[in-house]
Design a protein around this motif. Sequence first.
Motif, PDB file in Angstrom:
ATOM      1  N   VAL A  34      98.393  57.007  93.412  1.00 25.07           N
ATOM      2  CA  VAL A  34      97.813  56.945  94.751  1.00 25.07           C
ATOM      3  C   VAL A  34      98.946  56.740  95.743  1.00 25.07           C
ATOM      4  CG1 VAL A  34      96.292  55.655  96.296  1.00 25.07           C
ATOM      5  CG2 VAL A  34      95.594  56.086  93.928  1.00 25.07           C
ATOM      6  N   ARG A  35      99.047  57.655  96.702  1.00 23.74           N
ATOM      7  CA  ARG A  35     100.091  57.578  97.739  1.00 23.74           C
ATOM      8  C   ARG A  35      99.577  56.913  99.001  1.00 23.74           C
ATOM      9  NH1 ARG A  35     104.699  57.833  95.227  1.00 23.74           N
ATOM     10  NH2 ARG A  35     104.978  59.717  94.030  1.00 23.74           N
ATOM     11  N   GLU A  36      98.307  57.145  99.317  1.00 24.95           N
ATOM     12  CA  GLU A  36      97.696  56.539 100.496  1.00 24.95           C
ATOM     13  C   GLU A  36      96.272  56.144 100.157  1.00 24.95           C
ATOM     14  OE1 GLU A  36      97.870  59.137 103.925  1.00 24.95           O
ATOM     15  OE2 GLU A  36      99.821  59.904 103.272  1.00 24.95           O
ATOM     16  N   LEU A  37      95.855  54.984 100.665  1.00 22.67           N
ATOM     17  CA  LEU A  37      94.489  54.516 100.470  1.00 22.67           C
ATOM     18  C   LEU A  37      94.004  53.929 101.784  1.00 22.67           C
ATOM     19  CD1 LEU A  37      92.034  53.815  98.685  1.00 22.67           C
ATOM     20  CD2 LEU A  37      93.202  51.680  98.104  1.00 22.67           C
ATOM     21  N   ASP A  38      92.988  54.537 102.341  1.00 18.58           N
ATOM     22  CA  ASP A  38      92.371  54.044 103.564  1.00 18.58           C
ATOM     23  C   ASP A  38      90.940  53.677 103.204  1.00 18.58           C
ATOM     24  OD1 ASP A  38      91.530  53.424 106.095  1.00 18.58           O
ATOM     25  OD2 ASP A  38      91.589  55.485 106.837  1.00 18.58           O
ATOM     26  N   ALA A  39      90.734  52.399 102.931  1.00 14.32           N
ATOM     27  CA  ALA A  39      89.432  51.924 102.491  1.00 14.32           C
ATOM     28  C   ALA A  39      89.148  50.570 103.136  1.00 14.32           C
ATOM     29  CB  ALA A  39      89.400  51.817 100.970  1.00 14.32           C
ATOM     30  N   PRO A  40      88.594  50.593 104.335  1.00 16.16           N
ATOM     31  CA  PRO A  40      88.309  49.336 105.029  1.00 16.16           C
ATOM     32  C   PRO A  40      87.445  48.412 104.176  1.00 16.16           C
ATOM     33  CG  PRO A  40      87.934  51.210 106.469  1.00 16.16           C
ATOM     34  CD  PRO A  40      88.177  51.759 105.096  1.00 16.16           C
ATOM     35  N   GLY A  41      87.832  47.146 104.155  1.00 17.03           N
ATOM     36  CA  GLY A  41      87.071  46.149 103.417  1.00 17.03           C
ATOM     37  C   GLY A  41      87.440  46.000 101.955  1.00 17.03           C
ATOM     38  N   VAL A  42      88.370  46.821 101.452  1.00 19.36           N
ATOM     39  CA  VAL A  42      88.777  46.706 100.050  1.00 19.36           C
ATOM     40  C   VAL A  42      89.773  45.546  99.931  1.00 19.36           C
ATOM     41  CG1 VAL A  42      90.051  47.828  98.188  1.00 19.36           C
ATOM     42  CG2 VAL A  42      88.392  49.120  99.515  1.00 19.36           C
ATOM     43  N   PRO A  43      89.534  44.636  98.997  1.00 15.82           N
ATOM     44  CA  PRO A  43      90.472  43.517  98.814  1.00 15.82           C
ATOM     45  C   PRO A  43      91.883  44.022  98.498  1.00 15.82           C
ATOM     46  CG  PRO A  43      88.455  43.165  97.551  1.00 15.82           C
ATOM     47  CD  PRO A  43      88.406  44.565  98.085  1.00 15.82           C
ATOM     48  N   ALA A  44      92.884  43.314  98.981  1.00 16.72           N
ATOM     49  CA  ALA A  44      94.288  43.705  98.811  1.00 16.72           C
ATOM     50  C   ALA A  44      94.662  43.845  97.337  1.00 16.72           C
ATOM     51  CB  ALA A  44      95.197  42.703  99.506  1.00 16.72           C
ATOM     52  N   LEU A  45      94.151  42.964  96.483  1.00 13.10           N
ATOM     53  CA  LEU A  45      94.480  43.026  95.053  1.00 13.10           C
ATOM     54  C   LEU A  45      93.965  44.326  94.437  1.00 13.10           C
ATOM     55  CD1 LEU A  45      95.718  41.710  92.574  1.00 13.10           C
ATOM     56  CD2 LEU A  45      93.549  40.523  92.214  1.00 13.10           C
ATOM     57  N   LEU A  46      92.749  44.728  94.799  1.00 13.98           N
ATOM     58  CA  LEU A  46      92.212  45.977  94.278  1.00 13.98           C
ATOM     59  C   LEU A  46      93.024  47.166  94.786  1.00 13.98           C
ATOM     60  CD1 LEU A  46      90.162  47.608  92.704  1.00 13.98           C
ATOM     61  CD2 LEU A  46      88.622  47.453  94.670  1.00 13.98           C
ATOM     62  N   ALA A  47      93.388  47.152  96.052  1.00 11.64           N
ATOM     63  CA  ALA A  47      94.207  48.237  96.609  1.00 11.64           C
ATOM     64  C   ALA A  47      95.546  48.324  95.889  1.00 11.64           C
ATOM     65  CB  ALA A  47      94.406  48.025  98.106  1.00 11.64           C
ATOM     66  N   LYS A  48      96.142  47.171  95.594  1.00 13.01           N
ATOM     67  CA  LYS A  48      97.421  47.148  94.874  1.00 13.01           C
ATOM     68  C   LYS A  48      97.254  47.688  93.454  1.00 13.01           C
ATOM     69  CE  LYS A  48     101.252  44.059  93.841  1.00 13.01           C
ATOM     70  NZ  LYS A  48     101.785  42.706  93.951  1.00 13.01           N
ATOM     71  N   THR A  49      96.156  47.339  92.815  1.00 13.86           N
ATOM     72  CA  THR A  49      95.876  47.827  91.462  1.00 13.86           C
ATOM     73  C   THR A  49      95.707  49.341  91.463  1.00 13.86           C
ATOM     74  OG1 THR A  49      94.818  45.750  90.861  1.00 13.86           O
ATOM     75  CG2 THR A  49      94.282  47.663  89.509  1.00 13.86           C
ATOM     76  N   LEU A  50      94.993  49.873  92.463  1.00 16.00           N
ATOM     77  CA  LEU A  50      94.784  51.315  92.540  1.00 16.00           C
ATOM     78  C   LEU A  50      96.071  52.074  92.806  1.00 16.00           C
ATOM     79  CD1 LEU A  50      91.466  51.398  94.567  1.00 16.00           C
ATOM     80  CD2 LEU A  50      91.775  51.936  92.142  1.00 16.00           C
ATOM     81  N   ALA A  51      97.058  51.407  93.418  1.00 11.64           N
ATOM     82  CA  ALA A  51      98.333  52.048  93.737  1.00 11.64           C
ATOM     83  C   ALA A  51      99.235  52.221  92.517  1.00 11.64           C
ATOM     84  CB  ALA A  51      99.063  51.257  94.818  1.00 11.64           C
ATOM     85  N   ARG A  52      98.922  51.547  91.420  1.00 10.28           N
ATOM     86  CA  ARG A  52      99.731  51.692  90.205  1.00 10.28           C
ATOM     87  C   ARG A  52      99.522  53.071  89.598  1.00 10.28           C
ATOM     88  NH1 ARG A  52      97.735  46.135  87.681  1.00 10.28           N
ATOM     89  NH2 ARG A  52      98.907  44.728  89.024  1.00 10.28           N
ATOM     90  N   PRO A  53     100.585  53.660  89.057  1.00  7.22           N
ATOM     91  CA  PRO A  53     100.415  54.977  88.420  1.00  7.22           C
ATOM     92  C   PRO A  53      99.518  54.885  87.192  1.00  7.22           C
ATOM     93  CG  PRO A  53     102.720  54.240  88.325  1.00  7.22           C
ATOM     94  CD  PRO A  53     101.940  53.183  89.027  1.00  7.22           C
ATOM     95  N   THR A  54      98.750  55.927  86.978  1.00  9.04           N
ATOM     96  CA  THR A  54      97.875  56.029  85.815  1.00  9.04           C
ATOM     97  C   THR A  54      98.366  57.198  84.973  1.00  9.04           C
ATOM     98  OG1 THR A  54      95.998  55.252  87.110  1.00  9.04           O
ATOM     99  CG2 THR A  54      95.500  56.382  85.052  1.00  9.04           C
ATOM    100  N   THR A  55      98.599  56.964  83.690  1.00 10.96           N
ATOM    101  CA  THR A  55      99.060  58.020  82.794  1.00 10.96           C
ATOM    102  C   THR A  55      97.973  58.310  81.772  1.00 10.96           C
ATOM    103  OG1 THR A  55     101.349  57.334  83.087  1.00 10.96           O
ATOM    104  CG2 THR A  55     100.869  58.716  81.181  1.00 10.96           C
ATOM    105  N   VAL A  56      97.694  59.593  81.598  1.00  8.54           N
ATOM    106  CA  VAL A  56      96.668  60.033  80.669  1.00  8.54           C
ATOM    107  C   VAL A  56      97.273  61.087  79.756  1.00  8.54           C
ATOM    108  CG1 VAL A  56      94.436  61.201  80.486  1.00  8.54           C
ATOM    109  CG2 VAL A  56      94.871  59.652  82.395  1.00  8.54           C
TER     110      VAL A  56
END
Length: 151
Positions: free
Chosen positions: A43-65
Motif C-alpha cells: 500500500v502506497r497511499e491510504l485515505d481512510a478517515p476514521g481508521v486507527p493509526a495502528l491499522l493503517a500502519k499494519t495495512l502499509a506493510r508489504p504482503t507477499t503471496v
Amino acid sequence: MFVRSSRCVSFAAACIAVLSMPAHSSAAGAGLQPGAWLIESRVRELDAPGVPALLAKTLARPTTVRHCLTAEEAAQGPERLLSAGRSGCRYTKLHLQDGKLDASFQCPGDTHAEMTGVYTQTSFRALNRLRTGASVAVVAEVTARRHGDCG
C-alpha cells in the motif's frame, strides 16, 4: 474497514488473472507463463478517515503471496479466475498490448478499481487504485515474478 481493505490483497490475484490471458495481447504467447509466482503488494497511499493509526500502519506493510499458476488457469482468462476467487468484480475496461496493462473493475459495495502497469511473460508491475464509496481510497503497487515450476 479491514474487510474493505483486504480487497488490496485480492487485487494481487486479479493482476495475475488479468495478465494470464494471452488472447487480449498483441503478440501470440505474451500472457504470463504458468508456474510458481511470488507476488508482493504494498500500500502506497491510504485515505481512510476514521481508521486507527495502528491499522493503517499494519495495512502499509508489504504482503507477499506465493501462487501456482497452472496451464489451465492461464488458458481460462481473467474473468474465470476472478469468479473463482469469489470477488464478484467485473471488468469495465481491459486492455493488454505491447507489454502494457490498463484495466478497470467494478466490485460489490460501490467499489471501483483501476490498474495500470507493465508485464512480460515472467514478471509484472502494476499500480492499483481502489476506491470504496466516497470515503476510502487506496493506492497499492503490485510486483510479481515467476520463480520456477510449481511443486
